[in-house]
Design an enzyme around this catalytic site. Structure first.
Site, PDB file in Angstrom:
ATOM      1  N   HIS B  31      28.677  63.752  35.345  1.00 49.24           N
ATOM      2  CA  HIS B  31      28.408  63.037  34.099  1.00 49.24           C
ATOM      3  C   HIS B  31      27.013  63.375  33.576  1.00 49.24           C
ATOM      4  O   HIS B  31      26.043  62.700  33.909  1.00 49.24           O
ATOM      5  CB  HIS B  31      28.507  61.530  34.346  1.00 49.24           C
ATOM      6  CG  HIS B  31      29.844  61.080  34.874  1.00 49.24           C
ATOM      7  ND1 HIS B  31      30.241  61.271  36.182  1.00 49.24           N
ATOM      8  CD2 HIS B  31      30.889  60.461  34.267  1.00 49.24           C
ATOM      9  CE1 HIS B  31      31.462  60.798  36.349  1.00 49.24           C
ATOM     10  NE2 HIS B  31      31.879  60.300  35.219  1.00 49.24           N
ATOM     11  N   GLY B 174      28.866  50.024  29.761  1.00 42.49           N
ATOM     12  CA  GLY B 174      29.869  49.553  30.710  1.00 42.49           C
ATOM     13  C   GLY B 174      29.379  48.371  31.527  1.00 42.49           C
ATOM     14  O   GLY B 174      30.096  47.385  31.713  1.00 42.49           O
ATOM     15  N   HIS B 279      29.843  62.715  28.075  1.00 40.42           N
ATOM     16  CA  HIS B 279      29.803  61.655  29.090  1.00 40.42           C
ATOM     17  C   HIS B 279      30.207  62.105  30.488  1.00 40.42           C
ATOM     18  O   HIS B 279      29.437  61.984  31.428  1.00 40.42           O
ATOM     19  CB  HIS B 279      30.677  60.474  28.672  1.00 40.42           C
ATOM     20  CG  HIS B 279      30.838  59.456  29.765  1.00 40.42           C
ATOM     21  ND1 HIS B 279      29.902  58.479  29.980  1.00 40.42           N
ATOM     22  CD2 HIS B 279      31.780  59.301  30.749  1.00 40.42           C
ATOM     23  CE1 HIS B 279      30.272  57.760  31.041  1.00 40.42           C
ATOM     24  NE2 HIS B 279      31.409  58.234  31.509  1.00 40.42           N
ATOM     25  N   GLU B 435      32.125  33.852  40.830  1.00 40.41           N
ATOM     26  CA  GLU B 435      32.358  34.416  42.165  1.00 40.41           C
ATOM     27  C   GLU B 435      31.955  35.882  42.257  1.00 40.41           C
ATOM     28  O   GLU B 435      31.386  36.320  43.263  1.00 40.41           O
ATOM     29  CB  GLU B 435      33.832  34.264  42.561  1.00 40.41           C
ATOM     30  CG  GLU B 435      34.300  32.825  42.749  1.00 40.41           C
ATOM     31  CD  GLU B 435      34.696  32.151  41.454  1.00 40.41           C
ATOM     32  OE1 GLU B 435      34.619  32.802  40.389  1.00 40.41           O
ATOM     33  OE2 GLU B 435      35.081  30.968  41.489  1.00 40.41           O
ATOM     34  N   ASP B 492      46.801  21.348  45.289  1.00 37.52           N
ATOM     35  CA  ASP B 492      46.314  22.178  44.177  1.00 37.52           C
ATOM     36  C   ASP B 492      47.327  23.260  43.802  1.00 37.52           C
ATOM     37  O   ASP B 492      47.262  23.817  42.707  1.00 37.52           O
ATOM     38  CB  ASP B 492      44.947  22.789  44.508  1.00 37.52           C
ATOM     39  CG  ASP B 492      43.794  21.852  44.127  1.00 37.52           C
ATOM     40  OD1 ASP B 492      44.032  20.910  43.349  1.00 37.52           O
ATOM     41  OD2 ASP B 492      42.677  22.070  44.607  1.00 37.52           O
ATOM     42  N   HIS B 496      46.016  28.065  43.666  1.00 33.78           N
ATOM     43  CA  HIS B 496      44.868  27.915  44.560  1.00 33.78           C
ATOM     44  C   HIS B 496      45.186  28.257  46.010  1.00 33.78           C
ATOM     45  O   HIS B 496      44.281  28.326  46.834  1.00 33.78           O
ATOM     46  CB  HIS B 496      44.331  26.477  44.479  1.00 33.78           C
ATOM     47  CG  HIS B 496      43.554  26.197  43.229  1.00 33.78           C
ATOM     48  ND1 HIS B 496      44.079  26.373  41.972  1.00 33.78           N
ATOM     49  CD2 HIS B 496      42.275  25.779  43.026  1.00 33.78           C
ATOM     50  CE1 HIS B 496      43.172  26.064  41.060  1.00 33.78           C
ATOM     51  NE2 HIS B 496      42.072  25.706  41.678  1.00 33.78           N
TER      52      HIS B 496
END
Lengths: 690, 690
Positions: B31, B174, B279, B435, B492, B496
């Site tokens: 690249h 990105g 690129h 997360e 749940d 979950h």
């Protein structure tokens, strides 16, 4: 309670609240806080705005409401019940014909109840998307809005405004913190989806405490940066202000809208109002009493729907929806006369059917020892189908050229909001470098009837598993097109070389993972998956060329439909050894078979493009492919060996990847890790004790 | 070339460019675009700002530079080479002592080269983090900055400014589109990490085209919304402007900085400048010629480092870094006299060692048929260790109370930027509902020497796999603490309830997945994983209580270290059947064993908390636990069966989950899916043909 609510409005809102807290208390499990604070906005939206006929919940031009804060499921179930939405999903129809009965609410979070812990699409009519994993609902709503724009641009005609539905998603802090929500928001702003409205219940509380311990950004400014219209509501209980905000959304025709509502979690609970304790556990019997007293309900009664509340829903939301739907049906009847071809397409979309000739132009590929990459074959097949099925649309996460999913038939066009680049009738989606958002958006498009596909390198499905899982859990016929499927992608190295992804995806219930061995198996994979009305399929494709097998000397590629088949058997009688490969490794097995033959060893080659489908075959068929008495077996896949013992058996050898890959040219990588015909033949001999 | 560059600066920058394009051309893969356009800013940063001693690349107070746009790897390799960074990672030392030799550059993307396709931490000195998967580098840089703040707040003393390093990350579109980058940016703004600088190479081109096809948001406004300082550079080639922007970062002491640089991809290439073609593929021989001519280099020469360029690096970055490091070493020597205890801790952090008494207070748990959840046991053990090891810090994605990772020893404190909630010396991290960002941040903290942990529900590891994979690929001793590990979380429901996550994680090379059966196995898991200097461990824990086994009648929990062990054998001689369980299912096996005994069937129970560790044992040991001659086996795990055939063998039965779960109370769920002692006993009888 604010003065701006009428008595009946107040009663209805508090009915939602008390049904929610009673159900959660009885289940001794659930999330009352948001259901309580967001009841007024959800109520206002449904009663005054939502264009939805409770008696026709699958009406194709209905407004969509997605409860992205899925933990507040009782809010949605209460609404579905009070609005009298009728059960219309396949597989259930209770005595009342209702999607959610009071008994369902009383058995919230119990087996068999239509009110499970989090809303489940396909299980409870009125649930537009399965939610609970945060960020998914809002991201999926973007796909629904895209579908709305596409349907309108494609099928609306002068005097026929068939499609004009809006999509609403109700979310909390979590949905806005999750990256998938950010990705989708950025895309929605780029695409100027004016039919999309997110309602942010800004109650400033998350599970672990007040939101200011983690989330102090300026949400309004962020969404302004994305190109959204931002509207604020200062009092979550002020119906007039809420309606004003929703009207501001309706008046905005050049961008999506987010309504930021200042609210108080657990509103109505004197003791838990504005505290994290209201979020994720029942209020407790005493607090339920106090709350009912505060809301003017009898604390000794449970699951009460006061007189007039159901009727109030019927006379507003219900009659408005019925009226709109009836007018639409009449309009559609006229449309069908004026534009029969388009009307037929709309019916096919609605019923998840395909045009009769959808597969007429699927190419077959001539035998070729050099062959082509399966991603190349996929591109040709996809185009042959998409040209026949206008509602096949999709794209990639900025690698469309590389994954070969660009639709290049005439007038395929590009899906964009503005003229130079494309328009809303275009078919090539540009998801951006947003894999997770992409897969959620595609779920929303498929939920809206389109045969949408996503595409990226297999490795980056790691970024999107949250949404891929939902496509499986919702049993949606999504087409996942994932390429660069092994260490054989070569020089990009271990960050880009999948190893564990195939096993990870196969472990996911419901997902059909197909890794075709050559161009013709790729075509067969499309033949198989396109007619699906449910069940997502992941097509896993090579970057590098693989031989196109000479089917005149081998079994036809249609064997793919059975998941595994004998591609080429041992010459002359019972095989000594079985070589089992998938994808690009099948060619290694074929070459190894020839080498073994020179040593007098008879080898059968099994192509196993899809384990899920193979497992569904009869025991007889499975035994015919993998006879139990032939213990000498070699499985070959450039990926984690996890799960291959099942087919290799105790005497067999599993050739797989126990480590990450290596940055080097393909040939070097293959040799380094032992994926050569020689090594396969060697393993075969070893299983035979030679 | 802009007039503001001195001759030697221009020469050095163009050397980076020409080395990059030559290497990519020779490899015929890579690249070039970003390496070319971002060369001036990377050069300016390294030469004028970076506090880094090339002869001591692991100096603990060095500035960090993360190439988040990892595909521009040749930019980084060129800098490492020209700066003369010495090889210091374990396992290699070439004849020159250099981390990257010119030969490495000439063999870019070939096996054995220190210049693989994307930068790999631990393989090439000077690479601070493995990058390539977009968004990871920027997110990881946030963890490095957190570590810097924590080290400073914890160890700096009056007159001893030991820690004041800055963290720079260079990224493209990105990284800013990926959700993981957004999550980390929001967190960094919340935490006011003034030691963090992202440099956004805004070249407006992605793989599939110009960025405006997908990315039209206002990045500056978005980062302003996150609470960042935003600085713009209008000309990527203007060193003065670049230096001014970097000085603006240094002058900002209350928030992180993003420098947005308007640049032109492929700068220097007359034909590909500003085009997507620059690129991701080599320029081609002709264009390489034309580029060299444009840049004033001899088109017939390759891999040229003009006289004076290396020396220029040495006389600026090198001598500044050496000077700073020498002063720091002197300061540290004084510090060690004034604050010996703290100095010792810093050395332990540097060497990834633990204090001698780190495990002195690990509790052991008394036998108890009701027992406690392993998440509860984990919380106690974690606190016992963290109180002894101050650099154990971490938290959860808004579920710390639920995953029991709150550190509650005296003065544990909370990591926050401001006074009321905590300060930078606190130990409880609040990652927010992010997360993926969390796991990337933890990678950065561990790369900086801290024993950091992340925590969430097991299901939501799906959101974070991109970063979890990097912890494995980098072989970092991350502690992943994941709870609510099966369908037994109950109400749940399926959104979950993990099903495929265990198999998915086991498929990942390098990751050690431990699912302890009871409280004492949980303690043993910590004993095992804490001393790791490498190798991430995922601790997978129950929500619900599980019995604490009576070890006076069973094997000690230390058997966990071998991955699997005979917890309790058949009474009186050779077992008829082996019951193999993990985690909460071991108790089912124990109960089934007792039931079977009543029917005269002798059952052995094997606890298999960790398959990875078991596979590393000797064949003798493995055979002693699972004697090949005992074919009657039942494996029990409330999760995907994928991979269990390996231990069940052809005659055995795998009890697992082939579908998603169900929202209902635990007991109902267990019975619905057949996870009861009765069903285990029944399966055992079936394997015995009874």
């Amino acid at each position: 309670m604010a003065q701006t609510q009428d008595k009946i409005d107040e009663l209805a809102i508090n009915t939602i609240r008390t049904l929610s807290i009673d159900a959660i208390q009885k289940a001794n499990s659930g999330h009352p806080g948001t259901a309580m604070d967001a009841a007024p906005v959800a109520y206002t939206l449904w009663q005054q705005f939502l264009r939805y006929d409770p008696k026709s919940p699958h009406w194709i031009n209905r407004d969509r409401f997605v409860l992205s804060a899925g933990h507040a499921s009782m809010l949605l179930y209460s609404l579905i019940h009070l609005a009298g939405i009728e059960a219309a999903d396949i597989g259930y129809q209770d005595q009342d014909g209702l999607a959610v009965t009071l008994d369902d609410i009383k058995s919230f979070r119990e087996e068999g109840s239509r009110c499970p812990g989090h809303p489940e699409y396909g299980w409870t009519t009125g649930v537009e998307s399965t939610t609970g994993p945060l960020g998914q609902g809002v991201a999926t709503s973007v796909g629904m809005a895209i579908a709305g724009k596409w349907l309108a641009a494609t099928y609306n005609k002068p005097d026929f405004e068939l499609f004009d539905y809006n999509v609403y998603a109700l979310c909390g802090e979590g949905c806005l913190m999750e990256g998938v929500g950010s990705e989708a928001a950025s895309l929605a702003g780029h695409l100027k989806l004016s039919n999309l409205c997110w309602i942010f219940d800004n109650n400033n509380v998350t599970i672990d405490g007040h939101a200011n311990i983690t989330f102090t950004e300026d949400v309004a400014k962020r969404f302004d940066a994305y190109g959204w219209n931002v509207v604020r509501v200062s009092d979550a209980n002020d119906i007039g202000e809420l309606a004003g905000a929703l009207n501001a959304f309706l008046a905005t025709d050049d961008k999506p809208t987010i309504i930021i509502i200042h609210s108080h979690i657990g509103y109505g609970s004197p003791g838990k109002h504005d505290t994290p304790a209201a979020h994720g556990e029942p209020l407790g019997p005493d607090e339920v009493r106090r709350t009912k007293e505060f809301l003017g309900f009898d604390p000794d009664k449970f699951f009460v729907v006061p007189d007039g509340v159901r009727e109030h829903f019927t006379s507003h939301m219900g009659s408005r929806g019925a009226d709109l739907r009836a007018k639409w049906e009449a309009l559609f009847a006229d449309y069908a006369r004026a534009h029969p071809e388009q009307a037929k397409q709309i019916e096919l979309i609605r019923d998840r059917e395909l045009p009769e000739d959808w597969d007429a132009d699927i190419p077959s590929f001539d035998a070729d020892p050099t062959g082509i990459a399966t991603r190349q074959a996929s591109g040709k097949v996809l185009n042959a189908i998409a040209a026949k099925v206008p509602w096949v649309l999709g794209g990639a996460a900025d690698v469309a050229g590389s994954t070969k999913v660009v639709l290049d038939y005439e007038d395929a066009g590009e899906f964009q909001s503005y003229g130079e680049l494309g328009d809303y009738a275009g078919h090539n989606m540009r998801y951006g470098i947003r894999e997770h958002g992409m897969c959620a958006v595609v779920n929303g498009m498929v939920l809206s009837g389109l045969r949408a596909y996503d595409s990226c390198y297999l490795i980056f499905t790691d970024y999107a598993r949250g949404s891929i899982r939902l496509s499986s859990l919702m049993d949606l016929p999504v087409l996942h097109i994932w390429t660069h499927d092994s260490i054989s992608l070569g020089q990009d190295g271990p960050t880009h070389q999948p190893v564990e992804q195939l096993a990870s995806l196969r472990a996911m219930p419901g997902l059909v993972v197909i890794r075709p061995a050559d161009a013709n198996e790729t075509a067969e994979a499309y033949r198989l998956m396109m007619p699906h009305k449910s069940r997502p399929v992941a097509l896993v494709l090579t970057r590098q060329a693989v031989p196109t097998f000479d089917r005149s000397k081998m079994a036809p590629a249609s064997g793919l439909a059975k998941g595994a088949y004998v591609l080429v058997d041992a010459d002359g009688g019972k095989p000594d050894v079985i070589l089992i490969g998938t994808g690009s490794e099948v060619a290694l097995c074929v070459a190894a078979r020839d080498m073994l033959a020179k040593d007098g060893i008879k080898a059968r080659v099994v192509s196993m493009p899809c384990r899920e489908l193979f497992e569904e075959q009869s025991d007889d068929y499975k035994r015919s492919v993998l006879p139990p008495e032939i213990g000498a077996r070699v499985t070959v896949e450039e990926a984690s060996p996890l799960g291959w013992d099942r087919y290799a058996g105790p005497e067999g050898i599993v050739l797989g990847m126990n480590t990450f890959g290596l940055s080097a040219p393909l040939k070097v990588v293959s040799e380094h890790f032992g994926f050569t015909p020689e090594k396969v033949a060697e393993a075969a001999k070893k299983t035979l004790g030679r």
